[in-house]
Design a protein around this motif. Sequence first.
Motif: not given
Length: 780
Positions: A374-377, A381-384, A590-593
Motif C-alpha cells: 500500500k502506497g509503495q513508491r 518517488g512515484m507511487e506505483i 513506467k515505475p522503476i522498482v
Amino acid sequence: MGTILSKKQMSEEDIKLQYITPSITSKWNRAKITMETRITDGKINLKGNFVFREKPKRADYVLYLSANNPIAIVEAKDNTHSISHGLQQAIAYAKMLDLPFAYSSNGDGFAEHDFLTGQEREFGLDEFPTEQELIERYKKESGITPQQEVAIEQPYYSSQNTYPPRYYQRIAINRTVDAIARGQQRLLLVMATGTGKTYTAFQIVYRMLQSGLKRKILYLADRNILVDQSIQQDFAPLEKVIHKINVTKDDKSTITSHEVYFSLYQQLVGDDDKEHFSELFLPDFFDLIIVDECHRGSAKEESRWRRILEYFKSATQIGMTATPKETKYISNLSYFGEPIYTYSLKEGIEDGFLAPFKVINIMTDIGEGWRPRKGQRDINGMEIPDRIYTSSDYDYNIIIEDRIQQVAEEITKYLKSTDRMAKTIVFCASEDAALRMRNALANLNQDMMQQNPDYVVRITGGDDYGKSKLKYFISVAEPYPVIATTSKLLSTGADCKMTKLIVLDEMIGSMTEFKQIIGRGTRLREKEGKTHFVVMDFRNVTRLFADPDWDGPIEMDENYHPKDPNGYGKADPVQPGVIKEPPASYGIQKPIVDRNGCKVQIIHKTVSVYDTNGKLLRQESIVDYTKENIQGEYASLDNFIRQWSAHEKKEEIRDLLHDRGIDLELLKADQNMSDVDDFDFICHVAFDKKPLTRKERANNVKKRDFFSKYSGVAREVLEALLDKYMNTGIYEIEKTEILKLDPFFKLGKPAKIAGYFGGKQGYLKAVKELEKAIYEEVVS
C-alpha cells in the motif's frame, strides 16, 4: 562352378552383387545409377547432456532420367524375404524423394509401384524396364509438354564450391521449374528457416535463365542485409548479370541491360509512397518475380509489396516463406495459393539437416503475479499503481530491476557451466529493456568484458553502435560479440548460424514470430561445434509448442484484417492477455522498482526435450531425471552401495549414467557440490543421504588409523593415494598408471612400488582395502 553360398544363405549385399545389380545394369547406363545413395544426414539426438547422430537414410539404388531428375528407387532385401517385402520402404522413400516409380527385389524378381497410375505388379529378374521404356512411360503417364521437357533437361549450377541440392531442395526446384513450364503464374514455396531458401531460389533462377523460359528476374526482400547476403553468397555465380536497384542513382535508359535484379520493397515504394518502380520499368518488363520471406511485416509493408506485384502482374511470381500461416496482417495464401511444396522444421530436424533443441523453463517467484505494498513508491518517488503485475507487465508497464538481474544471472550461470563463447541472443521486451539487460550481463561478466568490451552488445534498430556489430555477430568466423540483447531486430532474417542459446524474455504474441525466433537457432554447424541449441524461457512462451499450429497444417486465420495499420488492434488469438507496449509518444512513465522494493528469486527450473513435432518427449528437472534413472538401475540404497563396492572399476558406474545422458560433473557443479565424491552425490540425489565431502572421508580414514599396519614406502604410497583421492576423486586411484605420476615416480618404477606390497596382487589388494576404508561407515 556355382556360387559358394546357396541363395538363401546370401546376405543382402551378395544378392545385390549376384542378381539385382546385373539385371539393372543390363538395361540401364551405369552413369545413370547410384548405389547406397545418402538421402538424409541422420537425425541428431539429444540425450541428457549428450548428442549423437542416428544413421542417415540411404537408398539401395537410385535411377536417373538426367543429373537432376531421379526417376526410380530400388530397395533390396536378402532371399529369406519375399520379392515385395521391401516395397513399402521403397514407396516411403520414393514419396519422400518425389519419384514416380518404386521397386523392391529379393534376387528372384522385382515388384513395382507406379505412382502415376497407382498400379502394382511383379515380374521376373530379366524383365526390368529399360531406360528408354521407363522414360517413355513417365512422359506418357504424366502428360509432359515439350516446354516441360526443355526445363527438366536443364542441369543445376554446379562447381567446386557449390554443393549439389539436398533431396528437398531438388524437389522444390524441380516442382517450381515444372509448374512454371506448365504456365502456372502464382507459386508458394514453404521451407523452414535454415533449409536453404536462397540457395533454392538461386538454382531456380539459374535454370530459368539457362532454359530461356525467363529472361528478366526480380528478387524482392525486405532487409538490406538479406539482399547483400544473397548476392555475395548463393547468387555469386551470377554476379555478372546481377544489378541491385538504387532508385536515387539508377537511370531508366540503362537499367534494362541486366538479367537479375535485387531490390527492397521499401526502395521501390518510397516512404513518400511514390511508386518508383513505375518510373524505372514498364509493367511487362519482368518475366519472374521472387518474393523472399513473403509472410513478413505489417499491413503497411504488405500493401507495398502487393502494389509492386500488381503492377508487374504479367510476371510469374513466387512467394517464399518459412511460416505460411496467415496472420491478421498478411494473407500470402490468398495471394499465392496453396504451396507447391512444403519442407517443415519438423522434417528438417528429423532428417538431421537442422539442429534440434531443448528448452529450459525458468520461473521466478513473481512470474504469476506481484502486487506493490500500500502506497509503495518507485525509485523516483512515484507511487506505483496498485494492481497485480504479471509476466506480461515486466519491462512493458513496470520495471523490476531485480528481475532483470536474476535473468542475467541465470544466463551467465548457464554460459559459465557450458561455453562462455556460445553465441547467445536475448530477446527483450523493448529497446530500453535490451539496454538494461546488456548492462546487467556486462557487470556479471567483467572478466570477459575485460578481454573484449564487445562480449555483450545491444543490437537494436535504434542503436547505431549495436547495428554496426550485427555483421560480426552473425559471422561464423568472428568470435565477438558473443551475447546480443535485442528487442525485435534479430527475430527474423539475420542469418545467425552459430547461435547456441536463445533467451526469451519478451512476450511473443504470434506463432509466426515464435517460429521465426526458434528458426534463429536451427542452423547446424557441426565442424564449428554446433550440433543443437538451447532455448531458455523466462516468460513461458514455449507453451506455444503445445499449440496445434506449431508445425501443423496451414490454415486461414479468421481474424485476418488487412486494414489494421499499426497492429494495435486486438492481440493475436494465441495470447489474449498480452499488453502491447504503448508507443513512446503516449508519455506514460513506467515505475522503476529497485531490489529494496521487490526482491526476486528463481523458484523452479525444468528442462524439456521436444521431438520434432514440438511434442514433449520428456520434461524433468535435471535432478529428478537423474534420481529416476539411478533408482531404476539400483533399486535401493543398499543395492547401490553393494554394487559400488563390488565394481572393480567405479568408473563403470559413472559411464553407465553417462549413457543415460547424465553428466555427474556438470550436475555437481550446478549444485555447488564439486568437492563431493560421485558416490556421495548419487546417494544424496537418489536416496536423500547427507553427503560427505572427499576431504571429510579422507580425514575419517586417517582417524581410524588405517595406515598403522603398513610401514615405510608402502605407507607413503597409500598416504599419497588418499591425498590424490581427496583432490581428484576415486577414479584416479583405481588406475595403475597413477604410479607413473608425481609423487609416486620418485619412489621407483610401478613394478618396484608393487614390490613393497609383495607384488602387483598385494598392491591391488591394499588399494581395495583403502577404498573400503574410504567408504567404511556406509558399508558397515
